[in-house]
Motif scaffolding. Structure first.
Motif, mmCIF file in Angstrom:
data_model
loop_
_atom_site.group_PDB
_atom_site.id
_atom_site.type_symbol
_atom_site.label_atom_id
_atom_site.label_comp_id
_atom_site.label_asym_id
_atom_site.label_seq_id
_atom_site.Cartn_x
_atom_site.Cartn_y
_atom_site.Cartn_z
ATOM 1 N N ASP A 104 0.998 -1.298 -0.015
ATOM 2 C CA ASP A 104 0.129 0.018 -0.089
ATOM 3 C C ASP A 104 0.905 1.149 0.024
ATOM 4 O O ASP A 104 0.552 2.292 -0.806
ATOM 5 C CB ASP A 104 -0.889 0.028 1.205
ATOM 6 N N PHE A 105 1.966 1.283 0.842
ATOM 7 C CA PHE A 105 2.721 2.403 0.966
ATOM 8 C C PHE A 105 3.543 2.673 -0.558
ATOM 9 O O PHE A 105 3.759 3.751 -0.981
ATOM 10 C CB PHE A 105 3.561 2.420 2.065
ATOM 11 N N VAL A 106 3.975 1.687 -1.074
ATOM 12 C CA VAL A 106 4.703 1.581 -2.393
ATOM 13 C C VAL A 106 3.563 2.034 -3.368
ATOM 14 O O VAL A 106 3.944 3.243 -4.293
ATOM 15 C CB VAL A 106 5.168 0.106 -2.851
ATOM 16 N N GLU A 107 2.377 1.674 -3.462
ATOM 17 C CA GLU A 107 1.533 2.128 -4.517
ATOM 18 C C GLU A 107 1.017 3.552 -4.155
ATOM 19 O O GLU A 107 1.074 4.477 -5.190
ATOM 20 C CB GLU A 107 0.267 1.252 -4.354
ATOM 21 N N GLU A 108 1.072 3.834 -2.933
ATOM 22 C CA GLU A 108 0.795 5.458 -2.790
ATOM 23 C C GLU A 108 1.954 6.290 -3.095
ATOM 24 O O GLU A 108 1.691 7.253 -3.662
ATOM 25 C CB GLU A 108 0.389 5.542 -1.253
ATOM 26 N N SER A 109 3.126 5.855 -2.949
ATOM 27 C CA SER A 109 4.389 6.625 -3.363
ATOM 28 C C SER A 109 4.224 6.732 -4.727
ATOM 29 O O SER A 109 4.620 7.728 -5.352
ATOM 30 C CB SER A 109 5.507 5.948 -2.790
ATOM 31 N N ILE A 110 4.165 5.790 -5.499
ATOM 32 C CA ILE A 110 4.311 5.704 -7.074
ATOM 33 C C ILE A 110 3.062 6.599 -7.548
ATOM 34 O O ILE A 110 2.976 7.593 -8.445
ATOM 35 C CB ILE A 110 3.955 4.134 -7.498
ATOM 36 N N THR A 111 1.804 6.564 -6.923
ATOM 37 C CA THR A 111 0.768 7.387 -7.641
ATOM 38 C C THR A 111 0.395 8.763 -6.942
ATOM 39 O O THR A 111 -0.090 9.633 -7.351
ATOM 40 C CB THR A 111 -0.733 6.502 -7.253
ATOM 41 N N GLY A 112 1.361 8.908 -6.069
ATOM 42 C CA GLY A 112 1.255 10.579 -5.476
ATOM 43 C C GLY A 112 0.266 10.388 -4.386
ATOM 44 O O GLY A 112 0.105 11.693 -3.817
ATOM 45 N N LEU A 113 -0.482 9.430 -4.044
ATOM 46 C CA LEU A 113 -1.402 9.504 -2.938
ATOM 47 C C LEU A 113 -0.897 9.933 -1.736
ATOM 48 O O LEU A 113 -1.646 10.436 -0.728
ATOM 49 C CB LEU A 113 -2.507 8.275 -2.934
ATOM 50 N N GLY A 114 0.324 9.447 -1.386
ATOM 51 C CA GLY A 114 0.820 9.558 -0.290
ATOM 52 C C GLY A 114 1.375 10.616 0.155
ATOM 53 O O GLY A 114 1.695 11.209 1.467
#
Length: 117
Positions: A104-114
């Motif tokens: 989840d953290f990696v996905e958020e980082s890639i998509t900019g959500l984090g």
């Protein structure tokens, strides 16, 4: 509160320090001196890489662990003595972050959500 802890506390409160001494039992509820507790916290803080635990930090950690362990928001609110549930709800953000998986953290980082975008 764990049942065994409640029993010890109840026995202690009934007898009081004088009653415990008369019964030949230490007047301490737990066999830990304030100095011993300080040492335990100091040793644990070494793992924090320079961060110093404070009473508020320990309070926050206790509330977060209670929520992670299944306590209700109302139970934590009562334990902490918060007047308003909104104050206690702040802990939910930390709990949700802890519950996320690494993916989840990696996905958020890639998509900019984090990043709050």
């Amino acid at each position: 509160m764990p049942s065994q802890l409640w029993k010890h506390l109840s026995d202690y409160m009934k007898a009081g320090p004088e009653g415990m001494i008369t019964a030949g039992v230490s007047s301490r509820l737990f066999d830990l001196s304030p100095r011993h507790i300080e040492r335990i916290i100091k040793e644990a803080s070494k793992a924090l890489h320079g961060k110093t635990p404070t009473p508020h930090w320990l309070r926050h950690t206790s509330a977060t662990l209670a929520l992670l362990g299944g306590a209700s928001l109302q139970q934590v609110q009562e334990t902490l003595g918060h007047t308003h549930i909104n104050t206690t709800q702040r802990y939910l953000h930390t709990v949700e972050q802890i519950k996320k998986s690494a993916t989840d953290f990696v996905e958020e980082s890639i998509t900019g959500l984090g990043s709050g975008a």
